[in-house]
Design a protein around this motif. Structure first.
Motif, PDB file in Angstrom:
ATOM      1  N   GLN A   1      14.113   5.820  -3.904  1.00 31.10           N
ATOM      2  CA  GLN A   1      14.953   5.040  -3.000  1.00 31.10           C
ATOM      3  C   GLN A   1      14.115   4.280  -1.977  1.00 31.10           C
ATOM      4  O   GLN A   1      14.388   3.117  -1.653  1.00 31.10           O
ATOM      5  CB  GLN A   1      15.939   5.974  -2.290  1.00 31.10           C
ATOM      6  CG  GLN A   1      16.999   6.579  -3.195  1.00 31.10           C
ATOM      7  CD  GLN A   1      17.907   7.544  -2.463  1.00 31.10           C
ATOM      8  OE1 GLN A   1      17.671   7.855  -1.289  1.00 31.10           O
ATOM      9  NE2 GLN A   1      18.943   8.022  -3.142  1.00 31.10           N
ATOM     10  N   THR A   2      13.076   4.942  -1.483  1.00 28.64           N
ATOM     11  CA  THR A   2      12.181   4.285  -0.516  1.00 28.64           C
ATOM     12  C   THR A   2      11.491   3.083  -1.142  1.00 28.64           C
ATOM     13  O   THR A   2      11.336   2.016  -0.519  1.00 28.64           O
ATOM     14  CB  THR A   2      11.129   5.281  -0.001  1.00 28.64           C
ATOM     15  OG1 THR A   2      11.792   6.411   0.571  1.00 28.64           O
ATOM     16  CG2 THR A   2      10.223   4.628   1.039  1.00 28.64           C
ATOM     17  N   ILE A   3      11.072   3.229  -2.401  1.00 26.32           N
ATOM     18  CA  ILE A   3      10.426   2.115  -3.101  1.00 26.32           C
ATOM     19  C   ILE A   3      11.393   0.941  -3.239  1.00 26.32           C
ATOM     20  O   ILE A   3      11.033  -0.222  -3.033  1.00 26.32           O
ATOM     21  CB  ILE A   3       9.909   2.582  -4.474  1.00 26.32           C
ATOM     22  CG1 ILE A   3       8.744   3.559  -4.288  1.00 26.32           C
ATOM     23  CG2 ILE A   3       9.479   1.389  -5.321  1.00 26.32           C
ATOM     24  CD1 ILE A   3       8.287   4.211  -5.572  1.00 26.32           C
ATOM     25  N   GLU A   4      12.632   1.228  -3.602  1.00 19.49           N
ATOM     26  CA  GLU A   4      13.629   0.158  -3.722  1.00 19.49           C
ATOM     27  C   GLU A   4      13.853  -0.548  -2.388  1.00 19.49           C
ATOM     28  O   GLU A   4      13.980  -1.781  -2.327  1.00 19.49           O
ATOM     29  CB  GLU A   4      14.947   0.740  -4.244  1.00 19.49           C
ATOM     30  CG  GLU A   4      14.870   1.227  -5.687  1.00 19.49           C
ATOM     31  CD  GLU A   4      16.187   1.857  -6.149  1.00 19.49           C
ATOM     32  OE1 GLU A   4      16.252   2.243  -7.325  1.00 19.49           O
ATOM     33  OE2 GLU A   4      17.113   1.942  -5.324  1.00 19.49           O
ATOM     34  N   GLU A   5      13.908   0.230  -1.318  1.00 15.35           N
ATOM     35  CA  GLU A   5      14.095  -0.370   0.009  1.00 15.35           C
ATOM     36  C   GLU A   5      12.923  -1.282   0.367  1.00 15.35           C
ATOM     37  O   GLU A   5      13.103  -2.370   0.917  1.00 15.35           O
ATOM     38  CB  GLU A   5      14.245   0.732   1.056  1.00 15.35           C
ATOM     39  CG  GLU A   5      15.540   1.518   0.920  1.00 15.35           C
ATOM     40  CD  GLU A   5      15.588   2.698   1.862  1.00 15.35           C
ATOM     41  OE1 GLU A   5      16.632   3.366   1.900  1.00 15.35           O
ATOM     42  OE2 GLU A   5      14.577   2.945   2.564  1.00 15.35           O
TER      43      GLU A   5
ATOM     44  N   GLU B   1       0.832  -1.204   0.000  1.00 16.11           N
ATOM     45  CA  GLU B   1       0.000   0.000   0.000  1.00 16.11           C
ATOM     46  C   GLU B   1       0.873   1.264   0.000  1.00 16.11           C
ATOM     47  O   GLU B   1       0.583   2.232  -0.706  1.00 16.11           O
ATOM     48  CB  GLU B   1      -0.920  -0.002   1.227  1.00 16.11           C
ATOM     49  CG  GLU B   1      -1.978  -1.092   1.180  1.00 16.11           C
ATOM     50  CD  GLU B   1      -2.801  -1.116   2.449  1.00 16.11           C
ATOM     51  OE1 GLU B   1      -3.711  -1.943   2.531  1.00 16.11           O
ATOM     52  OE2 GLU B   1      -2.514  -0.309   3.354  1.00 16.11           O
ATOM     53  N   GLU B   2       1.928   1.219   0.806  1.00 15.70           N
ATOM     54  CA  GLU B   2       2.824   2.375   0.863  1.00 15.70           C
ATOM     55  C   GLU B   2       3.516   2.598  -0.491  1.00 15.70           C
ATOM     56  O   GLU B   2       3.673   3.732  -0.961  1.00 15.70           O
ATOM     57  CB  GLU B   2       3.875   2.166   1.962  1.00 15.70           C
ATOM     58  CG  GLU B   2       4.839   3.320   2.144  1.00 15.70           C
ATOM     59  CD  GLU B   2       4.176   4.573   2.705  1.00 15.70           C
ATOM     60  OE1 GLU B   2       2.976   4.502   3.053  1.00 15.70           O
ATOM     61  OE2 GLU B   2       4.845   5.600   2.785  1.00 15.70           O
ATOM     62  N   ALA B   3       3.912   1.472  -1.150  1.00 16.84           N
ATOM     63  CA  ALA B   3       4.570   1.591  -2.450  1.00 16.84           C
ATOM     64  C   ALA B   3       3.621   2.190  -3.494  1.00 16.84           C
ATOM     65  O   ALA B   3       4.010   3.054  -4.298  1.00 16.84           O
ATOM     66  CB  ALA B   3       5.065   0.231  -2.906  1.00 16.84           C
ATOM     67  N   GLU B   4       2.350   1.734  -3.477  1.00 19.91           N
ATOM     68  CA  GLU B   4       1.382   2.285  -4.425  1.00 19.91           C
ATOM     69  C   GLU B   4       1.155   3.782  -4.172  1.00 19.91           C
ATOM     70  O   GLU B   4       1.061   4.580  -5.118  1.00 19.91           O
ATOM     71  CB  GLU B   4       0.062   1.528  -4.296  1.00 19.91           C
ATOM     72  CG  GLU B   4       0.140   0.093  -4.804  1.00 19.91           C
ATOM     73  CD  GLU B   4      -1.156  -0.656  -4.576  1.00 19.91           C
ATOM     74  OE1 GLU B   4      -1.230  -1.833  -4.956  1.00 19.91           O
ATOM     75  OE2 GLU B   4      -2.095  -0.046  -4.023  1.00 19.91           O
TER      76      GLU B   4
END
Length: 379
Positions: free
Chosen positions: A275-279, A244-247
């Motif tokens: 960067q957050t998405i990759e993490e 959900e956070e990634a979306e």
């Protein structure tokens, strides 16, 4: 990069270390004979200790939980966390029991006096109520922590979710109450006529030893599996939160890209979001690897369960042969008693006949003497 969730081995080591911490001390101890319900029949009791052992209530201040722990030497025969839905039942004047659904067993305790049983039950009710209050406080804290927060001020973005490692729970709970109560003051006597059929008890003891070893391994694997299942459930919730956070972050990036006047601040925010998405994606991969390991452990546990079933069947066959031999021995003893009774009756008949013959011989002797006197007088 977020930290990886601790592995199962790290969880086990941390749990052992918590046991050894000085702040987890016994708050009440007593002595009793420990029993566990037969997992096959769910009716008979199996002794978990050869003699009375120490049974203690422990309080873990770090997790705010109460536990019942008993050791037979270095082996933990009771490790049960008290939950609000548990019930301690007195089934006789000196025996009580409670069910632990997460360990999938029922524990029974045989005390030497009624006073010890009443004191243990009183402490059980006291710590059960304390566990209920602690659980309510914990739920209130979780609700406050998960409630929606206010929106961030302009120009700032919400920080990515931080993975939360779920606390390792012991395998406890409550399920069912059994009515069968063993006599804790008596121990099982050895089988009679063991010399005549020594091979059957030896085989029985051999299979019982192997079965007990497998039961111990099975209990450990069951505990580990249930802990892993709890972790998987928590991790699934985290994965859903990550997705959900990634979306949400992807949508935010799209909105920023659609803005006509891009500024260096927006570009830097876009870079941070990427960067957050990759993490988050790396964290998802780590969780998937943990789930694969848990599946492998589950397969190993199924193999041990099959071995346990095979040994249980062999033990039942050995017990059946022992019962047949005991019935044959009882029949032989009964026939021997009947033969001895017939011989005794025959001896009695012979004694009676000898007494009659002695009487007749005595009468014939007197008759002979009388005739001899008459012959002498006649001559």
């Amino acid at each position: 990069m977020p930290k990886k969730a601790p592995t199962m081995q790290q969880h086990r080591r941390s749990k052992v270390s918590r046991l050894m911490k000085a702040r987890e001390q016994p708050i009440y101890s007593t002595r009793a004979h420990v029993f566990q319900i037969d997992p096959n029949t769910k009716k008979n009791w199996l002794p978990a200790s050869k003699h009375a052992v120490t049974v203690s209530y422990f309080y873990d201040s770090t997790r705010n939980v109460y536990r019942i722990i008993s050791l037979d030497g270095t082996k933990a025969i009771i490790n049960s966390t008290i939950s609000p839905n548990m019930t301690f039942t007195k089934t006789s004047q000196k025996f009580g029991q409670w069910a632990d659904s997460r360990a999938n067993t029922v524990y029974g305790l045989g005390f030497s006096t009624e006073h010890h049983l009443a004191k243990f039950a009183e402490k059980f009710a006291e710590y059960k109520e304390a566990a209920r209050l602690a659980k309510e406080k914990s739920q209130e804290k979780m609700e406050m922590a998960t409630s929606p927060s206010q929106e961030s001020p302009a120009g700032e973005l919400a920080s990515p979710l931080t993975p939360v490692t779920p606390p390792m729970e012991n395998i406890n709970g409550t399920d069912e109450i059994c009515d069968t109560t063993p006599n804790s003051d008596s121990r099982p006597e050895p089988a009679q006529n063991a010399l005549a059929f020594a091979h059957s008890p030896a085989m029985t003891k051999h299979w019982e030893a192997e079965l007990e070893a497998l039961k111990g391994n099975n209990a450990k694997l069951t505990a580990a599996l249930l802990e892993s299942t709890a972790n998987v459930k928590q991790w699934k919730q985290q994965l859903a939160a990550y997705q959900e956070e990634a979306e949400r972050l992807h949508k935010r990036v799209t909105e920023l890209e659609c803005q006509s006047n891009q500024t260096p601040v927006i570009k830097s925010q876009k870079t941070e979001l990427n960067q957050t998405i990759e993490e988050l994606e790396n964290a998802l991969r780590d969780k998937e690897e943990e789930m694969e390991k848990l599946k492998e452990e589950l397969e190993n546990m199924n193999d041990l369960m099959e071995q346990k079933d095979t040994l249980s069947q062999k033990l039942e066959e050995t017990e059946l042969r022992s019962r047949v031999l005991e019935e044959q021995l009882a029949g032989a003893e009964q026939r021997l008693e009947e033969n001895q009774e017939e011989q005794e009756n025959f001896r009695k008949s012979l004694r009676t006949l000898l007494e009659l013959l002695d009487g007749k011989i005595f009468e014939l002797t007197e008759l002979r003497d009388t005739l001899a006197r008459l012959i002498e007088e006649a001559s």
